[in-house]
Design a protein around this motif. Structure first.
Motif, PDB file in Angstrom:
ATOM      1  N   LEU A   1      -7.355  -5.721   3.420  1.00 23.18           N
ATOM      2  CA  LEU A   1      -6.299  -5.678   4.429  1.00 23.18           C
ATOM      3  C   LEU A   1      -5.699  -7.071   4.508  1.00 23.18           C
ATOM      4  CD1 LEU A   1      -4.910  -4.130   6.866  1.00 23.18           C
ATOM      5  CD2 LEU A   1      -6.611  -5.288   8.300  1.00 23.18           C
TER       6      LEU A   1
ATOM      7  N   LYS B   1      -7.347  -1.051  11.325  1.00 22.72           N
ATOM      8  CA  LYS B   1      -5.899  -0.892  11.121  1.00 22.72           C
ATOM      9  C   LYS B   1      -5.547   0.166  10.091  1.00 22.72           C
ATOM     10  CE  LYS B   1      -3.858  -5.263  12.708  1.00 22.72           C
ATOM     11  NZ  LYS B   1      -2.625  -4.899  13.364  1.00 22.72           N
ATOM     12  N   PHE B   2      -6.539   0.830   9.515  1.00 18.87           N
ATOM     13  CA  PHE B   2      -6.305   1.969   8.634  1.00 18.87           C
ATOM     14  C   PHE B   2      -7.457   2.947   8.827  1.00 18.87           C
ATOM     15  CE2 PHE B   2      -8.521  -1.276   6.192  1.00 18.87           C
ATOM     16  CZ  PHE B   2      -9.565  -0.567   5.585  1.00 18.87           C
TER      17      PHE B   2
ATOM     18  N   THR C   1       5.919   3.275   7.319  1.00 21.48           N
ATOM     19  CA  THR C   1       4.750   3.293   6.428  1.00 21.48           C
ATOM     20  C   THR C   1       5.178   3.756   5.044  1.00 21.48           C
ATOM     21  OG1 THR C   1       3.249   3.815   8.257  1.00 21.48           O
ATOM     22  CG2 THR C   1       2.449   4.241   6.041  1.00 21.48           C
TER      23      THR C   1
ATOM     24  N   GLY D   1      -3.481   3.066  -1.244  1.00 22.42           N
ATOM     25  CA  GLY D   1      -3.314   2.222  -0.072  1.00 22.42           C
ATOM     26  C   GLY D   1      -2.000   2.512   0.626  1.00 22.42           C
TER      27      GLY D   1
ATOM     28  N   HIS E   1       2.421  -1.100   5.846  1.00 26.34           N
ATOM     29  CA  HIS E   1       2.834  -0.750   7.192  1.00 26.34           C
ATOM     30  C   HIS E   1       3.662  -1.907   7.777  1.00 26.34           C
ATOM     31  CE1 HIS E   1      -0.590   2.168   7.135  1.00 26.34           C
ATOM     32  NE2 HIS E   1      -1.150   1.197   6.435  1.00 26.34           N
TER      33      HIS E   1
ATOM     34  N   GLN F   1     -12.190  -2.631  -0.144  1.00 25.34           N
ATOM     35  CA  GLN F   1     -10.876  -2.441   0.468  1.00 25.34           C
ATOM     36  C   GLN F   1     -10.376  -3.779   0.984  1.00 25.34           C
ATOM     37  OE1 GLN F   1     -12.481   0.500   3.243  1.00 25.34           O
ATOM     38  NE2 GLN F   1     -11.010   2.004   2.459  1.00 25.34           N
TER      39      GLN F   1
ATOM     40  N   GLN G   1       3.372   4.851   1.613  1.00 25.85           N
ATOM     41  CA  GLN G   1       2.085   5.201   1.023  1.00 25.85           C
ATOM     42  C   GLN G   1       2.045   4.814  -0.455  1.00 25.85           C
ATOM     43  OE1 GLN G   1      -0.587   6.333   2.541  1.00 25.85           O
ATOM     44  NE2 GLN G   1       0.364   6.621   4.556  1.00 25.85           N
TER      45      GLN G   1
ATOM     46  N   TRP H   1      -0.749  -4.732   4.642  1.00 25.67           N
ATOM     47  CA  TRP H   1      -1.019  -3.908   3.461  1.00 25.67           C
ATOM     48  C   TRP H   1      -2.510  -3.644   3.377  1.00 25.67           C
ATOM     49  CZ3 TRP H   1      -2.514  -6.784  -1.433  1.00 25.67           C
ATOM     50  CH2 TRP H   1      -2.773  -5.906  -2.489  1.00 25.67           C
ATOM     51  N   ASN H   2      -2.874  -2.381   3.222  1.00 24.95           N
ATOM     52  CA  ASN H   2      -4.276  -2.060   2.944  1.00 24.95           C
ATOM     53  C   ASN H   2      -4.360  -1.397   1.570  1.00 24.95           C
ATOM     54  OD1 ASN H   2      -3.222   0.451   4.628  1.00 24.95           O
ATOM     55  ND2 ASN H   2      -4.981   1.203   3.441  1.00 24.95           N
TER      56      ASN H   2
ATOM     57  N   VAL I   1      -8.681   4.382  13.574  1.00 25.40           N
ATOM     58  CA  VAL I   1      -7.714   3.477  12.957  1.00 25.40           C
ATOM     59  C   VAL I   1      -7.824   2.073  13.532  1.00 25.40           C
ATOM     60  CG1 VAL I   1      -5.252   3.026  12.599  1.00 25.40           C
ATOM     61  CG2 VAL I   1      -6.118   5.366  12.478  1.00 25.40           C
TER      62      VAL I   1
ATOM     63  N   LYS J   1     -10.717   4.971   8.942  1.00 23.87           N
ATOM     64  CA  LYS J   1     -12.048   4.670   8.419  1.00 23.87           C
ATOM     65  C   LYS J   1     -13.083   5.366   9.300  1.00 23.87           C
ATOM     66  CE  LYS J   1     -14.460   0.669   6.448  1.00 23.87           C
ATOM     67  NZ  LYS J   1     -14.169   1.043   5.050  1.00 23.87           N
TER      68      LYS J   1
END
Length: 631
Positions: A339, A45-46, A286, A292, A295, A337, A288, A328-329, A41, A48
């Motif tokens: 971010l 920040k997300f 968070t 995406g 957060h 993607q 969802q 925000w992702n 993460v 991957k």
């Protein structure tokens, strides 16, 4: 250079004994080549896969932490490639300094569950590692390199994200740990957590105390220096509320207290002591989305530090830190993607003796990054952060981070980035030699690496070369802090991993560093080597063997090369050489009834005499035994 080649020769002869520890299923993903890939993460920040980032990433899993029972957080971090924790093996109460790739301790960001910890009252702002008990930790993610685009100020050398244990899925679960060992060292941990409908809870308590050793070295061996003990306590409470199936809110409270006896300086005994506390509270949330997530978090942190000196009395420091962030992702199709977010920080130092009484400062930083990944193997990150600082104005940070995965699984990666460190409140406003006109320190990093997997992807070789330049380094002068110096560092990191069998694995690494500092003296630039207390060469080797389903054995060997330190008892401070040393550690655990684990940690088995900081002691052979229970 001949010495460097010698190290490579030795390393090459031992490389067949090196490997990487296994990863847990929930932290992996299947790559396009059918190989398991660690999911992280911190790098983006997300979540991957690690091979889709160009960053150098280290993951310390929960399983590895279980096999490190009896060690402190500093000792565990010190075992990682490219990281030195100065003071990790000195007295338990001695301060710990983080050096990633030779950079100073003020150039690393410490995150707790993704939120930055910071001490506004400190000269450099670095967080005190002694305030984080290892038993609270579920997992650690370390990303090396310039990361100011994602994490703002101080992320010049890297980021260490300490991820605490999350609530269980049963109504009631828990664990406890008790250990005792050399130097009258006692540790205890208890945790209770669970899930009740849409609510989760997690409560933890940690205690550690030690009789310690004399912090300062008795150069005569006859002065009878007293032992400097320590005592620490920590409480963590966290709730979770599933407001909706896709929306979670998690308030938290955490308090840590540390007390340690200290000495007056190198080779100098005293009855001084140091105490510190850190309170942080706030929430994380968070939401969802279909492709995406949004957060947000708010963190309030208050630090207190007191130094008591027999000669000078008490020196008290207090800092307050507010951090609010939202980001925000979003996935746009299969390949792209996004971010995007913004971070607001407010720092205050209650101090009426400062040039600006009770100084404070705020800065706000919007940032964004684009990530590209496709089935042909090309991945890239391009991002930037704009920072507006109340005092010095504006600065911009960027990152370009491409990687390419060949059909064989070989990965080429690169990183070109800039980063910054904002001047601290102490530097700007005092109380000693402040300068409100200071500019931020600016870092530039260039990195390239290759990862070669083999053995069905369970083993690999990693080679990385990097170069870093930090401009406008802030230095102290009797008149005022000034932007003057420039530091240049470069180095190589080589890590080989082998999963010899399903039960036996090895890990080995070699790191070589070099650095030069340029400073203005008598109107002219003067350049000299500068890796204070940091080894030019280090070699680390470890083995993990699940002998039986219930019996685990681990062992590690660490060779730290010569280092340069300063003798602060002279003026001007005279350089001294700290000799190279080798440490051998081992760990044994036995699990019974699937919920109890007996363990034994043996450190410095050969009772090696060595020095981490000139004039201060390190621990000889010591042993810690304990039991861990899960219910």
């Amino acid at each position: 250079m001949s010495k460097l080649l010698c190290y490579f020769t030795v390393f090459g002869s031992l490389i067949s004994f090196t490997a990487i520890a296994q990863t847990e299923k929930q932290d992996t993903a299947i790559s396009r080549h059918g190989q398991l890939q660690e999911v992280v993460v911190t790098a983006t920040k997300f979540p991957k896969p690690v091979n889709q980032t160009g960053n150098s990433v280290i993951v310390i899993t929960h399983e590895q932490l279980l096999h490190s029972q009896g060690e402190t957080l500093s000792q565990i971090l010190d075992e990682q490639t490219g990281i030195t924790i100065n003071g990790a093996n000195s007295n338990y109460g001695k301060d710990k300094a983080i050096y990633i790739r030779g950079a100073g301790s003020d150039y690393t960001v410490i995150l707790l569950d993704g939120m930055p910890l910071y001490d506004p009252s400190g000269m450099g702002g670095a967080f005190d590692l002694r305030l984080i008990p290892i038993d609270e930790v579920e997992r650690i993610e370390i990303v090396k390199g310039g990361l100011s685009t994602l994490y703002g100020t101080d992320a010049i050398a890297g980021v260490i994200n300490i991820i605490t244990r999350q609530a269980a899925q049963k109504p009631v679960e828990g664990n406890a740990d008790v250990s005792y060992g050399s130097y009258q060292t006692f540790q205890a941990h208890a945790a209770l957590n669970g899930k009740l409908r849409v609510f989760t809870y997690d409560v933890q308590y940690d205690h550690m105390q030690s009789g310690g050793i004399s912090e300062a070295t008795d150069s005569t061996g006859k002065a009878g220096f007293d032992k400097d003990g320590m005592n620490s306590n920590a409480v963590l409470a966290r709730l979770g509320w599933d407001i909706q199936p896709n929306w979670k809110l998690q308030p938290f409270f955490r308090y840590d207290y540390f007390f340690g006896n200290t000495d007056a300086g190198s080779f100098t005994d005293s009855k001084d002591h140091y105490q510190a506390s850190d309170l942080n509270t706030g929430f994380q949330t968070t939401y969802q989305l279909s492709s995406g997530a949004i957060h947000a978090h708010y963190l309030f942190e208050q630090t207190h530090r007191t130094y008591h000196s027999e000669s000078y009395g008490d020196s008290r420091y207090e800092g307050r830190h507010h951090d609010a962030e939202i980001y925000w992702n979003q996935n746009f199709g299969k390949h792209l993607q996004l971010l995007a977010g913004s971070d607001y920080r407010y720092l205050k130092m209650p101090d009426t003796t400062a040039k600006k009484k009770n100084p404070s400062v705020y800065f706000i930083s919007p940032y964004a990054a684009l990530f590209w990944a496709n089935e042909k193997g090309f991945n890239a990150e391009l991002g930037g952060r704009f920072t507006h600082h109340e005092q010095y104005g504006n600065n911009f940070s960027f990152t370009f981070n491409p990687s390419f995965i060949f059909s064989s699984g070989i990965t080429l990666s690169a990183d070109i980035s800039s980063s910054f460190k904002a001047p601290t409140l102490t530097m700007l406003y005092g109380p000693y030699s402040p300068n409100p006109d200071l500019k931020p320190e600016i870092g530039y990093q260039y990195e390239a690496g290759i990862t070669v997997p083999y053995g069905n992807g369970k083993s690999n070789m990693q080679f990385t070369v990097f170069r870093r330049k930090i401009k406008n380094i802030i230095v102290y002068t009797p008149a005022a802090y000034i932007n003057q110096n420039e530091q240049r560092d470069w180095g190589i990191e080589y890590q080989q991993t082998i999963q010899a069998t399903s039960k036996l694995s090895f890990t080995g690494s070699f790191v070589y560093l070099d650095g030069q500092l340029t400073t203005l003296q008598n109107g002219k630039d003067t350049t000299y080597e500068n890796l204070l207390r940091k080894p030019k060469a280090s070699f680390k080797l470890s083995a993990q063997w699940q002998v039986l389903p219930a019996l685990f054995v681990g062992s590690s060997l660490e060779n730290i090369g010569d280092r340069t330190d300063l003798d602060f008892n002279t003026y001007p401070f005279a350089p001294v050489t700290l000799k190279a040393y080798t440490l051998w550690n081992a760990f044994v655990s036995y699990t019974f009834r699937k919920q109890y684990m007996l363990y034994l940690q043996l450190r410095n088995i050969t009772n090696t005499s060595y020095t981490e900081v000139y004039g201060y002691n390190t621990m000889g052979f010591h042993i810690i035994g304990g039991i861990r229970a899960r219910f």
